[in-house]
Enzyme design. Structure first.
Site, PDB file in Angstrom:
ATOM      1  N   ARG A 112      19.593 -52.353 -15.029  1.00  0.00           N
ATOM      2  CA  ARG A 112      18.571 -53.397 -15.257  1.00  0.00           C
ATOM      3  C   ARG A 112      18.810 -54.575 -14.309  1.00  0.00           C
ATOM      4  O   ARG A 112      17.865 -55.125 -13.737  1.00  0.00           O
ATOM      5  CB  ARG A 112      18.622 -53.919 -16.710  1.00  0.00           C
ATOM      6  CG  ARG A 112      18.319 -52.938 -17.804  1.00  0.00           C
ATOM      7  CD  ARG A 112      16.859 -52.646 -18.055  1.00  0.00           C
ATOM      8  NE  ARG A 112      16.028 -53.761 -18.510  1.00  0.00           N
ATOM      9  CZ  ARG A 112      14.722 -53.612 -18.808  1.00  0.00           C
ATOM     10  NH1 ARG A 112      14.154 -52.423 -18.686  1.00  0.00           N
ATOM     11  NH2 ARG A 112      14.013 -54.633 -19.203  1.00  0.00           N
ATOM     12  N   ASN A 131      13.516 -62.596 -23.376  1.00  0.00           N
ATOM     13  CA  ASN A 131      13.892 -61.910 -22.146  1.00  0.00           C
ATOM     14  C   ASN A 131      15.314 -62.264 -21.729  1.00  0.00           C
ATOM     15  O   ASN A 131      15.774 -63.375 -21.936  1.00  0.00           O
ATOM     16  CB  ASN A 131      12.905 -62.258 -21.027  1.00  0.00           C
ATOM     17  CG  ASN A 131      11.502 -61.843 -21.390  1.00  0.00           C
ATOM     18  OD1 ASN A 131      11.284 -61.093 -22.341  1.00  0.00           O
ATOM     19  ND2 ASN A 131      10.530 -62.355 -20.659  1.00  0.00           N
ATOM     20  N   VAL A 132      15.964 -61.284 -21.126  1.00  0.00           N
ATOM     21  CA  VAL A 132      17.341 -61.480 -20.656  1.00  0.00           C
ATOM     22  C   VAL A 132      17.391 -61.468 -19.129  1.00  0.00           C
ATOM     23  O   VAL A 132      18.461 -61.424 -18.551  1.00  0.00           O
ATOM     24  CB  VAL A 132      18.255 -60.364 -21.225  1.00  0.00           C
ATOM     25  CG1 VAL A 132      18.316 -60.446 -22.755  1.00  0.00           C
ATOM     26  CG2 VAL A 132      17.818 -58.977 -20.770  1.00  0.00           C
ATOM     27  N   HIS A 184      18.006 -63.718 -26.885  1.00  0.00           N
ATOM     28  CA  HIS A 184      18.684 -62.411 -26.766  1.00  0.00           C
ATOM     29  C   HIS A 184      19.724 -62.387 -25.650  1.00  0.00           C
ATOM     30  O   HIS A 184      20.111 -61.312 -25.172  1.00  0.00           O
ATOM     31  CB  HIS A 184      17.646 -61.298 -26.565  1.00  0.00           C
ATOM     32  CG  HIS A 184      16.718 -61.154 -27.721  1.00  0.00           C
ATOM     33  ND1 HIS A 184      15.494 -60.534 -27.619  1.00  0.00           N
ATOM     34  CD2 HIS A 184      16.803 -61.583 -29.004  1.00  0.00           C
ATOM     35  CE1 HIS A 184      14.876 -60.578 -28.803  1.00  0.00           C
ATOM     36  NE2 HIS A 184      15.654 -61.198 -29.657  1.00  0.00           N
ATOM     37  N   CYS A 191      33.756 -61.860 -23.093  1.00  0.00           N
ATOM     38  CA  CYS A 191      34.881 -61.039 -23.559  1.00  0.00           C
ATOM     39  C   CYS A 191      34.645 -60.601 -24.996  1.00  0.00           C
ATOM     40  O   CYS A 191      34.251 -61.419 -25.836  1.00  0.00           O
ATOM     41  CB  CYS A 191      36.179 -61.833 -23.458  1.00  0.00           C
ATOM     42  SG  CYS A 191      37.586 -60.918 -24.108  1.00  0.00           S
ATOM     43  N   SER A 226       5.353 -57.870 -28.148  1.00  0.00           N
ATOM     44  CA  SER A 226       4.712 -56.962 -29.105  1.00  0.00           C
ATOM     45  C   SER A 226       4.879 -57.481 -30.529  1.00  0.00           C
ATOM     46  O   SER A 226       4.320 -56.928 -31.465  1.00  0.00           O
ATOM     47  CB  SER A 226       5.332 -55.565 -28.976  1.00  0.00           C
ATOM     48  OG  SER A 226       6.743 -55.652 -29.167  1.00  0.00           O
TER      49      SER A 226
HETATM   50  N1  APR Z   1       0.975 -60.267 -19.721  1.00  0.00           N
HETATM   51  C1  APR Z   1       1.158 -60.484 -21.058  1.00  0.00           C
HETATM   52  N2  APR Z   1       1.592 -59.522 -21.918  1.00  0.00           N
HETATM   53  C2  APR Z   1       1.824 -58.297 -21.407  1.00  0.00           C
HETATM   54  C3  APR Z   1       1.639 -57.988 -20.035  1.00  0.00           C
HETATM   55  C4  APR Z   1       1.199 -59.047 -19.185  1.00  0.00           C
HETATM   56  N3  APR Z   1       0.998 -58.865 -17.884  1.00  0.00           N
HETATM   57  N4  APR Z   1       1.955 -56.669 -19.837  1.00  0.00           N
HETATM   58  C5  APR Z   1       2.324 -56.178 -21.057  1.00  0.00           C
HETATM   59  N5  APR Z   1       2.238 -57.142 -21.993  1.00  0.00           N
HETATM   60  C6  APR Z   1       2.552 -57.055 -23.426  1.00  0.00           C
HETATM   61  C7  APR Z   1       2.418 -55.673 -24.035  1.00  0.00           C
HETATM   62  O1  APR Z   1       1.085 -55.448 -24.465  1.00  0.00           O
HETATM   63  C8  APR Z   1       3.389 -55.749 -25.211  1.00  0.00           C
HETATM   64  O2  APR Z   1       2.715 -56.228 -26.374  1.00  0.00           O
HETATM   65  O3  APR Z   1       3.911 -57.391 -23.564  1.00  0.00           O
HETATM   66  C9  APR Z   1       4.417 -56.792 -24.760  1.00  0.00           C
HETATM   67  C10 APR Z   1       5.798 -56.240 -24.451  1.00  0.00           C
HETATM   68  O4  APR Z   1       6.350 -55.798 -25.637  1.00  0.00           O
HETATM   69  P1  APR Z   1       7.844 -55.232 -25.702  1.00  0.00           P
HETATM   70  O5  APR Z   1       8.068 -54.307 -24.600  1.00  0.00           O
HETATM   71  O6  APR Z   1       8.031 -54.758 -27.098  1.00  0.00           O
HETATM   72  O7  APR Z   1       8.748 -56.499 -25.404  1.00  0.00           O
HETATM   73  P2  APR Z   1       9.213 -57.656 -26.390  1.00  0.00           P
HETATM   74  O8  APR Z   1       8.179 -57.981 -27.389  1.00  0.00           O
HETATM   75  O9  APR Z   1       9.712 -58.765 -25.549  1.00  0.00           O
HETATM   76  O10 APR Z   1      10.474 -56.957 -27.120  1.00  0.00           O
HETATM   77  C11 APR Z   1      11.231 -57.725 -27.998  1.00  0.00           C
HETATM   78  O11 APR Z   1      12.834 -55.998 -28.241  1.00  0.00           O
HETATM   79  O12 APR Z   1      13.592 -54.374 -26.947  1.00  0.00           O
HETATM   80  C12 APR Z   1      13.968 -55.483 -27.574  1.00  0.00           C
HETATM   81  O13 APR Z   1      15.569 -57.125 -27.084  1.00  0.00           O
HETATM   82  C13 APR Z   1      14.434 -56.505 -26.573  1.00  0.00           C
HETATM   83  O14 APR Z   1      13.733 -58.767 -26.249  1.00  0.00           O
HETATM   84  C14 APR Z   1      13.273 -57.467 -26.514  1.00  0.00           C
HETATM   85  C15 APR Z   1      12.677 -57.358 -27.896  1.00  0.00           C
END
Ligand code: APR
Length: 247
Positions: free
Chosen positions: A77, A109-110, A126, A134, A198
């Site tokens: 990543r 986000n990380v 996160h 450590c 999401s």
């Molecule tokens: N602009 C805005 N939103 C977007 C875009 C974009 N260009 N492209 C995709 N998305 C939306 C998708 O529709 C989805 O709802 O971003 C969301 C991404 O969702 P996830 O992949 O589930 O990411 P996230 O909600 O940040 O996940 C939460 O889960 O996996 C763990 O620790 C990880 O921080 C993460 C946490």
């Protein structure tokens, strides 16, 4: 709202944006999607690593069973993100930090892209994949100055034990105090945006609900509907990099 497929910012939201002083923004993987960082979910897909679902490789259980494998995932990543630049969404939010007297950027986000765009004091719920810590003494290290090779696990120079990614894995607690600070800001803000998440992972997804319950005007920005869409005052279905610069 969408007019001829064009995102239009409502007059109500424009007014509130113009008058606001205390603003909170929660971001997720979607805010980095236009930079080329794969999201975990969304679009019907779910990230997989070597045949393993991401939430398995990114878990406390995997950390205990196979630290080297966890490092390999985060090294991958990190190498991916090393070549990536922040997008218009990150830059817009860095600008908001200067615009609002009391602005709080909370991210799941990380990837460190908010900071790369100039945002400071980002509440990282996160953790951050550019750091290691450590497993025993908790000492933290910046990985930007450590040559990272495939699956090499790092050793703590303070106590000689193994380092782990300074990222919250599934089954782990959030870093102490960070979520609490975000909740305090959510409870007192006038405007709360939730961008590119999401809204399936708690406690992060609770923030817009907390803000809304405290009287803030809540706005979701996501091309897709989420469990938060009906709970927000407005759900703008669009990409973060296209919508945020409209403000
Ligand atoms: N602009 C805005 N939103 C977007 C875009 C974009 N260009 N492209 C995709 N998305 C939306 C998708 O529709 C989805 O709802 O971003 C969301 C991404 O969702 P996830 O992949 O589930 O990411 P996230 O909600 O940040 O996940 C939460 O889960 O996996 C763990 O620790 C990880 O921080 C993460 C946490």
């Amino acid at each position: 709202m969408l007019v001829n497929n064009q995102v239009i910012i409502s007059a109500e939201l424009r007014k509130r944006f113009a008058d606001a002083r205390r603003v909170v923004v929660l971001t997720g993987a979607g805010v980095s999607a236009e930079s080329g960082v794969p999201t975990f979910r969304g679009g019907g897909q779910s990230a997989v690593w070597k045949g393993m679902p991401f939430d398995k490789i990114s878990s406390a259980g995997m950390l205990e069973r196979n630290l080297a494998e966890v490092w390999e995932w985060f090294n991958y990543r990190r190498e991916l993100i090393e070549k990536i630049a922040p997008n218009a969404a990150h830059h817009a939010l860095a600008g908001w930090e200067k615009r609002f007297p009391d602005f709080t950027l909370v991210t799941q986000n990380v990837d460190g892209l908010h900071q790369a765009a100039g945002s400071s004091d980002v509440l990282e719920l996160h953790g951050n994949l550019w750091r290691a810590r450590c497993k025993t003494c908790g000492m933290k290290y910046d990985l930007r100055d450590k040559e990272s090779s495939e699956s090499r696990t790092f050793i703590c120079s303070a106590c000689g034990n193994y380092l782990r990614p300074d990222v919250v894995l599934f089954g782990e607690m959030l870093p102490a105090g960070v979520f609490e600070r975000a909740v305090l800001k959510a409870r007192s803000c006038e405007l709360c945006f939730v961008v590119g998440t999401s809204a399936l992972v708690y406690p992060a997804a609770a923030l817009p609900e907390i803000a809304g319950a405290a009287g803030a005007y809540t706005v979701e920005i996501n091309p897709e509907l989420t469990p938060l869409s009906d709970l927000c005052d407005e759900a703008i279905q669009g990409k973060a990099g296209e919508v945020l610069p409209l403000f």
